[in-house]
Each structure stands twice: as structure tokens, then as C-alpha cells.
Design an enzyme around this catalytic site. Structure first.
Site, PDB file in Angstrom:
ATOM      1  N   ARG A 298       0.849  -1.188   0.000  1.00 63.59           N
ATOM      2  CA  ARG A 298       0.000   0.000   0.000  1.00 63.59           C
ATOM      3  C   ARG A 298       0.891   1.246   0.000  1.00 63.59           C
ATOM      4  O   ARG A 298       2.048   1.197   0.407  1.00 63.59           O
ATOM      5  CB  ARG A 298      -0.900   0.016   1.226  1.00 63.59           C
TER       6      ARG A 298
ATOM      7  N   LYS B 297      -1.868  -2.561   7.530  1.00 62.62           N
ATOM      8  CA  LYS B 297      -3.213  -2.090   7.864  1.00 62.62           C
ATOM      9  C   LYS B 297      -3.864  -2.942   8.942  1.00 62.62           C
ATOM     10  O   LYS B 297      -4.612  -2.444   9.786  1.00 62.62           O
ATOM     11  CB  LYS B 297      -4.070  -2.092   6.598  1.00 62.62           C
TER      12      LYS B 297
ATOM     13  N   HIS C 143      -2.713   1.904  -5.656  1.00 62.69           N
ATOM     14  CA  HIS C 143      -3.542   0.718  -5.452  1.00 62.69           C
ATOM     15  C   HIS C 143      -3.790  -0.033  -6.755  1.00 62.69           C
ATOM     16  O   HIS C 143      -4.106  -1.222  -6.734  1.00 62.69           O
ATOM     17  CB  HIS C 143      -4.869   1.107  -4.803  1.00 62.69           C
TER      18      HIS C 143
ATOM     19  N   ARG D 205      -1.209  -2.560  -6.789  1.00 57.31           N
ATOM     20  CA  ARG D 205      -1.528  -3.574  -5.776  1.00 57.31           C
ATOM     21  C   ARG D 205      -2.543  -4.564  -6.353  1.00 57.31           C
ATOM     22  O   ARG D 205      -2.392  -5.784  -6.203  1.00 57.31           O
ATOM     23  CB  ARG D 205      -2.084  -2.896  -4.526  1.00 57.31           C
TER      24      ARG D 205
ATOM     25  N   HIS E  98      -3.978  -8.815   3.401  1.00 61.15           N
ATOM     26  CA  HIS E  98      -5.413  -8.607   3.530  1.00 61.15           C
ATOM     27  C   HIS E  98      -5.874  -8.996   4.935  1.00 61.15           C
ATOM     28  O   HIS E  98      -5.501 -10.059   5.444  1.00 61.15           O
ATOM     29  CB  HIS E  98      -6.178  -9.436   2.504  1.00 61.15           C
TER      30      HIS E  98
ATOM     31  N   TYR F 244     -11.253 -11.023  -6.189  1.00 62.04           N
ATOM     32  CA  TYR F 244     -10.481 -11.164  -7.426  1.00 62.04           C
ATOM     33  C   TYR F 244     -10.916 -12.387  -8.227  1.00 62.04           C
ATOM     34  O   TYR F 244     -10.549 -12.535  -9.382  1.00 62.04           O
ATOM     35  CB  TYR F 244      -8.988 -11.232  -7.111  1.00 62.04           C
TER      36      TYR F 244
END
Length: 281
Positions: free
Chosen positions: A131, A156, A226, A229, A252, A261
Site C-alpha cells: 500500500r 493495515k 492501489h 496492488r 489482507h 479477485y
């Protein structure tokens, strides 16, 4: 309220357009009405995505509650702000094709110091799916040259990840570090290109990526860091890696963030449907 600096930055970023709107219309804070707030929200809706609108209305709701609590406005106007919802997995990730990623990397002139810095950032984004905040927070101490590893300590989800330092990333990082200014006390790896050469922000990282994409004609909605990413994750999906491994690789927090995805990988969708059918049987 003891808010984190990132939260304060987000509030300021989303409320500046509201400040501009009030200046343009000549409306004072004490003269705010539900109609003027609705008009501002309609104006912002023309420029923002659903998630962006959710952030704007949330910040505006907090601000109006503060104004009422402090007696600046007579009525509580927070109820005049609609509560929108953003549903998970309703859209397809805005990835670009891997040939476009390679074209982006090839477009960088690595003869300049700026090119060396940007190329190192782009390889990190494309190789590890980092990120923008993780790129900006990366410090010199996170590079373990003895064991050829790179650490991402501020993810994150609150955890850290160690990656093997690939040859292309290692070479790009070395090329940049050889020209990185040594008279700066900051330990962040990536510095701004102009004086006072402060550490890059996550916004600066994303803007750099979107600008380079735009210059070579890569068209994608909300281009930025992103985008790479998403491209990284999509490449891993197409390589038939399990979703759990992919999710762990890119950090994630929730499995659903990776499963989205599957929408653009037909063979993965087929596997999931068959697996679910077997569970039912």
C-alpha cells in the site's frame, strides 16, 4: 478526542472542499441549512466514487455535530446528511494488465535520481502489492541486506510481514540508495525530490504512480498506487496460488478482500463453485 494523526488528516482532507464551497457561496457556518448541505453533497457526488462520498458524509456529520455542540449552529443538522452504504465485492478491482505494468516500469528513465526513486517504488508496489502508506513508512532499518529480506512493520491489519528481497527489487533499491541524500536525518527510505527533502507521504506516492500512468496513456479508473496492488494480486490469482496464500502475501485483513479477485478469474470461480457443491453434497 485523541484521534490518530491519519484520522485528523482524513477529516481535514474531506472538509477542505466544504470550506471552499462555503467561501464560494458566501454561506457562514451559523447560516447553514439542510438545503445548503444537500447542495454541497450533490456537488461532491459529481467528482467522487461511492467510497469517497461515504468518507465525505461521515466527516461532515462529525463536523456538524461539533458545531451544534459548541453552539455555533442552533439546530442539529446531522440528520440532513444521508447515510449511504458501500457493499463489499460489488465492483471489479481496478487492476491493469501485466504487460501494462511492464510498460510502466520500462517508461521510467533510471538515469536520473528521480527516476531511480520512482522505479524503486514501482517495483515494490508491483512485486509485493504494498500500500502507499506502507511505502511511505518504509525505513532504512527495514531493509535486511544480510538476509536479503525486507520488512513491512506497519500493515493495515496491525501485523508485520517479511518478504524475500527479489533481484529486481534489490537492484532498484540499491540504485536509489546510492543517490539518496545522506544529509537528511529522517530514516524513511523515500524522500521528496525537492527541498527540504522530507519523507514522501502516501498521497505523494499515489500521485507519482497516477502521473506516470497518465503520461504513457494507461487508462484506468482512479489510477494510483492501489492499481499496482490490484495488478499484483491479479497476477498471483492467475498463477493459481490459493486465495489464503495470496491474502497473507499482500496483507489482507479479511478473506473476502482476496475472494473478490475471483470475479475476473473464471477458472477460480469454477473451482469455488465446484468446491461449494461438494460441500452441499
Amino acid at each position: 478526542k485523541g484521534l490518530r494523526q491519519a484520522t485528523l488528516h482524513k477529516y481535514a482532507y474531506t472538509l477542505r472542499p466544504f470550506e471552499s464551497y462555503l467561501a464560494q457561496t458566501g454561506i457562514t457556518l451559523s447560516a447553514l441549512t439542510p438545503a445548503s448541505i444537500t447542495d454541497f453533497i450533490n456537488v461532491r457526488a459529481e467528482a467522487l466514487h461511492k467510497s469517497g462520498m461515504l468518507g465525505t458524509t461521515g466527516a461532515l456529520r462529525v463536523f456538524l455535530a461539533y458545531l451544534h455542540r459548541e453552539g455555533i449552529i442552533a439546530n442539529d443538522l446531522t440528520r440532513s446528511i444521508p447515510r449511504g452504504r458501500v457493499y463489499r465485492q460489488t465492483s471489479i478491482p481496478r487492476a491493469i494488465s501485466w504487460p501494462d505494468v511492464e510498460r510502466l516500469l520500462a517508461s521510467v528513465d533510471c538515469r536520473s535520481d528521480l527516476g531511480k526513486r520512482d522505479y524503486a517504488i514501482l517495483t515494490l508496489l508491483a512485486s509485493y502489492g504494498l500500500r502507499a502508506r506502507e511505502i511511505a513508512a518504509l525505513c532504512l532499518d527495514d531493509l535486511d541486506w544480510e538476509h536479503d529480506q525486507i520488512s513491512v512493520p506497519m500493515r493495515k491489519g496491525g501485523h508485520s510481514t517479511r518478504y524475500p528481497l527479489s533481484a529486481i527489487v534489490g537492484e532498484a533499491m540499491i540504485a536509489y540508495l546510492r543517490v539518496r541524500r545522506t544529509d537528511i536525518a529522517d530514516r524513511q527510505v523515500f524522500l521528496a525530490a525537492r527541498s527540504p527533502y522530507s519523507p514522501m507521504t502516501h498521497t505523494g506516492v499515489s500521485c507519482m504512480v497516477s502521473g506516470r500512468m497518465r503520461r504513457i496513456g494507461i487508462q484506468v479508473a482512479r489510477a494510483g498506487s492501489h492499481t499496482l496492488r490490484h495488478a499484483c494480486v491479479q497476477r498471483l490469482v492467475e498463477a493459481d496460488l490459493p486465495f489464503k496464500i495470496i491474502g497473507d502475501y499482500v496483507g489482507h485483513r479479511h478473506p473476502a478482500s482476496t475472494l473478490v479477485y475471483g470475479k475476473v478469474a473464471v477458472h477460480k470461480l469454477r473451482e469455488m463453485v465446484i468446491a461449494q457443491g461438494e460441500d452441499v453434497l
